[in-house]
Write an enzyme that holds these catalytic residues in place. Structure first.
Site, mmCIF file in Angstrom:
data_model
loop_
_atom_site.group_PDB
_atom_site.id
_atom_site.type_symbol
_atom_site.label_atom_id
_atom_site.label_comp_id
_atom_site.label_asym_id
_atom_site.label_seq_id
_atom_site.Cartn_x
_atom_site.Cartn_y
_atom_site.Cartn_z
ATOM 1 N N SER A 1 0.841 -1.187 0.000
ATOM 2 C CA SER A 1 0.000 0.000 0.000
ATOM 3 C C SER A 1 0.887 1.253 0.000
ATOM 4 C CB SER A 1 -0.963 -0.027 1.188
ATOM 5 O OG SER A 1 -1.930 0.982 1.061
ATOM 6 N N ASP B 1 -8.872 -5.732 -4.939
ATOM 7 C CA ASP B 1 -8.391 -4.662 -4.060
ATOM 8 C C ASP B 1 -9.431 -3.551 -3.984
ATOM 9 O OD1 ASP B 1 -7.007 -2.526 -2.821
ATOM 10 O OD2 ASP B 1 -5.100 -3.270 -3.571
ATOM 11 N N HIS C 1 -7.049 -5.836 -0.398
ATOM 12 C CA HIS C 1 -5.940 -4.890 -0.320
ATOM 13 C C HIS C 1 -4.812 -5.472 0.535
ATOM 14 C CE1 HIS C 1 -3.878 -1.116 -0.537
ATOM 15 N NE2 HIS C 1 -3.937 -0.909 0.764
#
Length: 546
Positions: free
Chosen positions: A197, A418, A458
């Site tokens: 991320s 995601d 994610h």
């Protein structure tokens, strides 16, 4: 704190006094661990904590951790006999970066740095724990501030913004290697980075700006266009009628759950396997007209009225800037929409985005005002943020020629489910790097490989075989290069063996102790993982790269 350096290069040069460090015993262990604290006299660097842990399998509380990072009752898990060292490195008159080291007794002569997530401020303990268990000297950083919620640490703090934007990982790399040299008596043979991320953004930022820092970089769900990623949540919320939650165009949270479920039911079987996964959502377009009231797909409580159909359709369109240029991919079908559709405070019933990063960052870093709210967010706000680019947080381009030239290797991975960073962004970025280098696909694959993970949320989680060694605890079945992308990166860097695929594992209930539910072969982009049409779909051998 006197005679502070004016540039990062000088800060790093001064951060650790090599002569002072070299006086520490070269025999690592308890004496050397506590010796760092007594011997380190470097300007701008302060040893905050030294601890020796010889209780593999036990844990200890992170007593100084702020609540948004888990709080003081959060436990760190000891995964090796090790020295734990925490230092604070001053980066300017108004900023500093905290660096934490886990130095295992059984060291494999490798250095591993990690990044953060969201707006940073929290040490990535799961990756550090895994790294130490594998023998890496493992490091983490708070990114220049403590905490991952709120705007106060960014307000009127341009130097703190620089730490978060690009500087903290470079400081971690420079200081961390010096600590390794001091503690073990020699420099690491190979240097690695792993993050997801925001940590994925930091991976590309490091390869771009500081190509000599790492030999190998692992970038998960990389937020390379970070400001537009954050902005997209406000733009999509406005597209579905928020904050006018009583308007005819507003689409309620419970409707979105039904919409996504319908997408999966319709599109999932098209890849030949009905498993609750849309393997590649970029292959399809979805007309929400079929979800209209009276169409028979959704029941009367969640079906779409005419104005809502237009809202849903607009939610799956790409984002353009104020000039009309498309700058961010569409939100992907089958992904959880909570980041923009969960937007009512359940206590007060008033409009409020659950995705707090937008408000926190734009208040503290973009507009420098605690009065600002995202209720009127438009593409102009996004464009303003990208124009000023606080702390250079957006990756500064796609020219990775220096990293490529020095022999660096980069592996990116991204879940096709995601909900936070649209997975198509990784393909866009791969193409951007390819164009910048004027490279063929085979030339790109010599140093940069991207893996898509169908059914992964994610960074982790989801219905797919998503575990590729990126989460703690590290299961026995994910401690080799066929099942672990970090170890595949090590093998590529040190032995020249290029990873063409990786086997992902889905544990029952996403709990390692419950055993393996299924596995799947994931392929290097642009190849795709396809069922062979005959084998057991829960076995990796039944999936081909085509």
């Amino acid at each position: 704190m006197q005679n502070l350096s004016k540039t990062l290069a000088i800060v790093l040069a001064c951060a650790v006094n090599t002569n002072a460090l070299s006086s520490i015993s070269q025999t690592h262990g308890p004496h050397a661990c506590h010796g760092v604290s007594s011997s380190l006299q470097a300007p701008n660097t302060t040893v905050v904590l030294t601890e020796v842990h010889h209780q593999n399998g036990t844990s200890f509380p992170l007593v100084d951790q702020v609540s948004s990072c888990g709080g003081p009752n959060e436990l760190a898990n000891i995964t090796a006999n090790l020295c734990r060292l925490v230092v604070n490195v001053t980066t300017s008159r108004s900023s500093s970066v905290q660096v934490e080291a886990w130095l295992p007794d059984d060291w494999n002569e490798r250095f591993l740095a990690t990044g953060g997530g969201g707006i940073g401020g929290c040490i990535d303990y799961p990756t550090i724990q895994n790294g130490a268990s594998l023998g890496f000297a493992s490091f983490g950083t708070n990114g220049g501030h403590n905490g991952s919620e709120g705007s106060d640490f960014f307000l009127n703090q341009p130097e703190v913004l620089k730490d978060f934007g690009y500087r903290a990982i470079h400081v971690e790399a420079g200081v961390g290697k010096e600590i390794v040299r001091a503690y073990y008596g020699r420099a690491p043979k190979h240097n690695y980075y792993a993050g997801c991320s925001t940590g994925g953004r930091q991976a590309f930022q490091s390869a771009l700006l500081y190509p000599e820092d790492f030999d190998g970089v692992l970038a998960g769900s990389p937020g390379v266009d970070w400001l537009r990623i954050v902005s997209s949540k406000g733009i999509l919320a406005r597209r579905i009628g928020w904050p006018n939650i009583h308007s005819t165009s507003y689409v309620r949270e419970e409707q979105w759950k039904a919409i996504v479920e319908a997408q999966i039911n319709i599109l999932d079987p098209l890849d030949g396997v009905k498993d609750g996964i849309i393997d590649d959502p970029t292959m399809y377009r979805f007309d929400p007209e079929i979800l209209a009231c009276g169409a028979g797909v959704l029941n009367g409580s969640v079906c779409l009225q005419p104005a809502q159909i237009d809202s849903v359709r607009s939610a799956y369109e790409p984002i353009a800037d104020s000039t009309g240029k498309i700058v961010y991919p569409p939100f992907e079908l089958g992904a959880n929409t909570d980041v923009f559709s969960k937007n009512i405070n359940t206590t007060t019933g008033k409009p409020e985005l659950s995705y707090t990063i937008l408000e926190d960052y734009f208040r503290g870093a973009v507009y420098n005002s605690t009065a600002w709210t995202p209720s009127n967010f438009t593409t102009k706000d996004m464009d303003f943020a990208t124009d000023i680019n606080p702390g250079q947080v957006n990756t500064g381009g796609t020219d990775l020629s220096a990293f490529r030239a020095k022999g660096g290797k980069l592996i990116a991975y991204h879940g096709r489910n995601d909900e936070s960073v649209t997975s198509a962004l990784s393909a866009w970025h791969f193409s951007g790097v390819q164009a910048s280098l004027n490279a063929s696909l085979s030339e790109m694959h010599e140093f940069y490989r991207l893996f898509y993970i169908p059914g992964m949320h994610h960074c982790s989680g989801g219905p797919g075989a998503w575990n590729i060694g990126q989460t703690w605890p590290l299961a026995e079945g994910t401690r080799d290069s066929r099942h672990n992308l970090l170890l595949a990166l090590v093998e590529w860097v040190e032995e020249g063996r290029k990873p063409d695929s990786v086997i992902g594992t889905k544990f029952k209930n996403d709990y390692v102790a419950d055993g393996v539910e299924s596995q799947r072969t994931h392929c290097v982009y642009p190849r795709k993982s396809v069922w062979d049409g005959k084998g057991d779909t829960s076995r990796a051998s039944s999936w081909m790269c085509t």
